[in-house]
Design a protein around this motif. Sequence first.
Motif, short mmCIF file in Angstrom:
data_model
loop_
_atom_site.label_atom_id
_atom_site.label_comp_id
_atom_site.label_asym_id
_atom_site.label_seq_id
_atom_site.Cartn_x
_atom_site.Cartn_y
_atom_site.Cartn_z
N SER A 92 0.82 -1.22 0.00
CA SER A 92 0.00 0.00 0.00
C SER A 92 0.86 1.27 0.00
N MET A 93 2.15 1.14 -0.24
CA MET A 93 3.05 2.29 -0.19
C MET A 93 2.68 3.34 -1.22
N TRP A 94 2.38 2.95 -2.46
CA TRP A 94 2.06 3.90 -3.52
C TRP A 94 0.92 4.81 -3.08
N ALA A 95 -0.16 4.21 -2.60
CA ALA A 95 -1.32 5.00 -2.16
C ALA A 95 -1.01 5.81 -0.90
N ALA A 96 -0.25 5.25 0.02
CA ALA A 96 0.07 5.94 1.27
C ALA A 96 0.89 7.21 1.00
N VAL A 97 1.85 7.13 0.10
CA VAL A 97 2.68 8.29 -0.22
C VAL A 97 1.82 9.36 -0.90
N LEU A 98 0.96 8.96 -1.81
CA LEU A 98 0.10 9.94 -2.48
C LEU A 98 -0.92 10.56 -1.52
N ARG A 99 -1.49 9.76 -0.63
CA ARG A 99 -2.52 10.27 0.30
C ARG A 99 -2.02 11.43 1.16
N ARG A 100 -0.77 11.45 1.49
CA ARG A 100 -0.26 12.51 2.37
C ARG A 100 0.15 13.78 1.62
N GLN A 101 0.01 13.77 0.29
CA GLN A 101 0.40 14.93 -0.51
C GLN A 101 -0.68 16.01 -0.44
N PRO A 102 -0.28 17.25 -0.61
CA PRO A 102 -1.25 18.34 -0.57
C PRO A 102 -2.07 18.44 -1.86
#
Length: 188
Positions: A162-172
């Motif tokens: 789930s790293m791909w989604a987790a990194v994107l989720r925290r972006q502004p």
Amino acid sequence: MTEQTDVRAGRLLVATPELRDPNFVDTVVLLIEVNDDGALGVVLNRPSPVPVAEVLHPWAGSVADPDVLFQGGPVSKDAAIAVALLVDADDPPLGFRPVVGRLGLLDLDTPVELVDGTLSRLRIFAGYAGWGAAQLQGEVDEGSWYVVDSEPYDSFLDEVGSMWAAVLRRQPGELAFHATRPPDPGLN
């Protein structure tokens, strides 16, 4: 906040849905070197089934879970690159080369006992991703990669699936919405 096209060591490349190269679909890449000759990084979210103990036994007790080799990219798959996070940035062990902050590369020829207690996390990658001069910037400009800031523990997340989604989720802003985008938005 850093501009989303600023390609430099320590930042992450997150594959956009437009990137169709099977080596990089849904990947997150840590850039470990960027210069006029090109760029080098490792894919953070492709664990292999091979335990570190089978290949680099002395390091088996030092790596973060999952304790397997990761597929760092399609180049030099027989070479090992170790990414490490220091306990204290002011106390790097022999064989450590900083990338950004406490994050850097560790020479695996360094005796394990010389780094004992100095590392917070360690992960070992077989192979790497590489780009020639201006090649990566061209891929960013054509929309193949989102370029985002990294957090110290990104390289060592347990839930690599789930790293791909987790990194994107925290972006502004709008970039966070891409974390929930279906593989083919046209089918909605």
